[in-house]
Design a protein around this motif. Structure first.
Motif, short mmCIF file in Angstrom:
data_model
loop_
_atom_site.label_atom_id
_atom_site.label_comp_id
_atom_site.label_asym_id
_atom_site.label_seq_id
_atom_site.Cartn_x
_atom_site.Cartn_y
_atom_site.Cartn_z
N ARG A 146 -49.31 33.28 13.68
CA ARG A 146 -50.65 32.90 14.14
C ARG A 146 -50.67 33.02 15.65
N ASP A 177 -47.15 29.15 14.64
CA ASP A 177 -46.75 29.00 13.24
C ASP A 177 -45.46 28.19 13.15
N GLN A 188 -51.06 21.44 9.27
CA GLN A 188 -50.17 22.58 9.49
C GLN A 188 -49.93 22.81 10.98
N GLU A 194 -46.88 34.42 8.27
CA GLU A 194 -47.25 33.12 8.85
C GLU A 194 -47.54 33.19 10.35
#
Length: 251
Positions: free
Chosen positions: A247, A28, A96, A245
Motif C-alpha cells: 500500500r 502494509d 489494519q 499487500e
C-alpha cells in the motif's frame, strides 16, 4: 560474533538509511513483518543478543501502542465498523492500518538500536568529514553533542543534589522535574555557546581545508554491509508486492 566490529561508523548510518528508507514507501504489515524478521536474524550477527535488544527497546514498545491506538481510532474508515464516537471510527481498515503502523515503527526503530550500538564519536566524526565530506563545523558539533549526551545523567544528579542543598527540592515530583529540565536547558545553551566560541577561535568554518589525524576509508566489508542492508530493505517491499499487500504511502 560481530560483523560490524571493523566497519566504518558511517557505514552503519548508511546501512540504516538503506534498510529503513524502502519501508517508508508503504504502510502494509507484510513488509514491516519481513523487516522485523530480518532484524531478529541479523541482530546476533551484529553483536547484540535478542535479550539485550528487547531490554533496550522497552521505551519503543511502550510508545508503539499509542501510535497504533490513534490510527485505530482516526484512520481512514473503510469496511465493517466496530465502534464510533464523534470523530473516532474503528473499522476494518483502521485496525489494519494500526497494526501496520505499529509493526513499521518497530521495523524502523529496532535497526537504530542494533546499528548504532558502540559507535565511537571520534571515528564517526572522521567518517562524516572524510567519507561523506560534510562541513567540519557540523561534524565537530555533532561529535561534541554525542559526547555531551553522556553527561546528562551526571548533570541531572548534580542538579538534584544542588536543589536539595538549597532547600528547593520538596516542591513535588512534576514541578521539580520541570524545574530541573529548564536548568538543563540553560546549561546546554551555555555549553553550546562555549563550544561555538571555541570552534571560531580554532578556525572552524574557514576557507582553508583542515587536516585529519586519522584516515577514514571504506573497506570491502563496508560495501558488503551496505549491499546487504539495501537488499534486505528491497526484499521486504518485494515480498509485500508479491503477496498483494503493498500500500503506497498516501494512497
Amino acid at each position: 560474533m560481530n560483523v560490524l566490529a571493523n566497519t566504518n561508523p558511517v557505514t552503519r548510518l548508511g546501512a540504516l538509511l538503506l534498510f529503513t528508507t524502502p519501508l517508508l514507501l508503504s504502510v502494509d504489515w507484510v513488509s514491516a513483518t519481513v523487516a522485523l524478521a530480518l532484524i531478529l536474524v541479523y541482530a546476533p550477527l551484529c553483536g547484540m543478543s535478542w535479550w539485550v535488544l528487547l531490554k533496550r527497546a522497552v521505551p519503543i514498545f511502550v510508545a508503539t501502542p499509542i501510535a497504533g491506538l490513534s490510527m485505530a481510532l482516526y484512520g481512514r474508515p473503510e469496511g465493517h465498523e466496530y465502534f464510533s464516537f464523534a470523530f473516532a471510527h474503528v473499522t476494518d481498515n483502521s485496525l489494519q492500518l494500526a497494526v501496520a503502523i505499529m509493526l513499521r515503527i518497530l521495523a524502523v526503530a529496532l535497526p537504530v538500536i542494533v546499528l548504532t550500538r558502540g559507535i565511537d564519536p571520534t571515528e564517526l566524526g572522521d567518517g562524516l568529514a572524510q567519507v561523506w565530506k560534510l562541513p567540519e563545523r557540523f561534524v565537530i558539533g555533532s561529535v561534541a553533542g554525542v559526547r555531551l549526551m553522556t553527561l546528562f545523567q551526571r548533570d541531572w544528579a548534580a542538579l538534584a543534589r544542588a536543589r536539595r542543598a538549597r532547600g528547593v527540592a520538596d516542591v513535588g515530583r512534576i514541578r521539580g522535574a520541570l524545574g530541573m529540565a529548564f536548568s538543563l536547558l540553560v546549561l546546554a545553551i551555555r555549553r553550546g555557546t562555549k563550544l561555538a566560541t571555541a570552534m571560531e577561535a580554532r578556525g572552524f568554518g574557514g576557507e582553508t581545508p583542515r587536516s585529519h589525524a586519522r584516515v577514514s576509508t571504506l573497506s570491502f566489508i563496508d560495501w558488503v554491509v551496505l549491499a546487504v542492508a539495501l537488499c534486505c530493505g528491497i526484499l521486504s517491499i518485494v515480498v509485500a508486492v508479491y503477496v498483494g499487500e503493498f500500500r503506497f504511502l498516501g494512497a
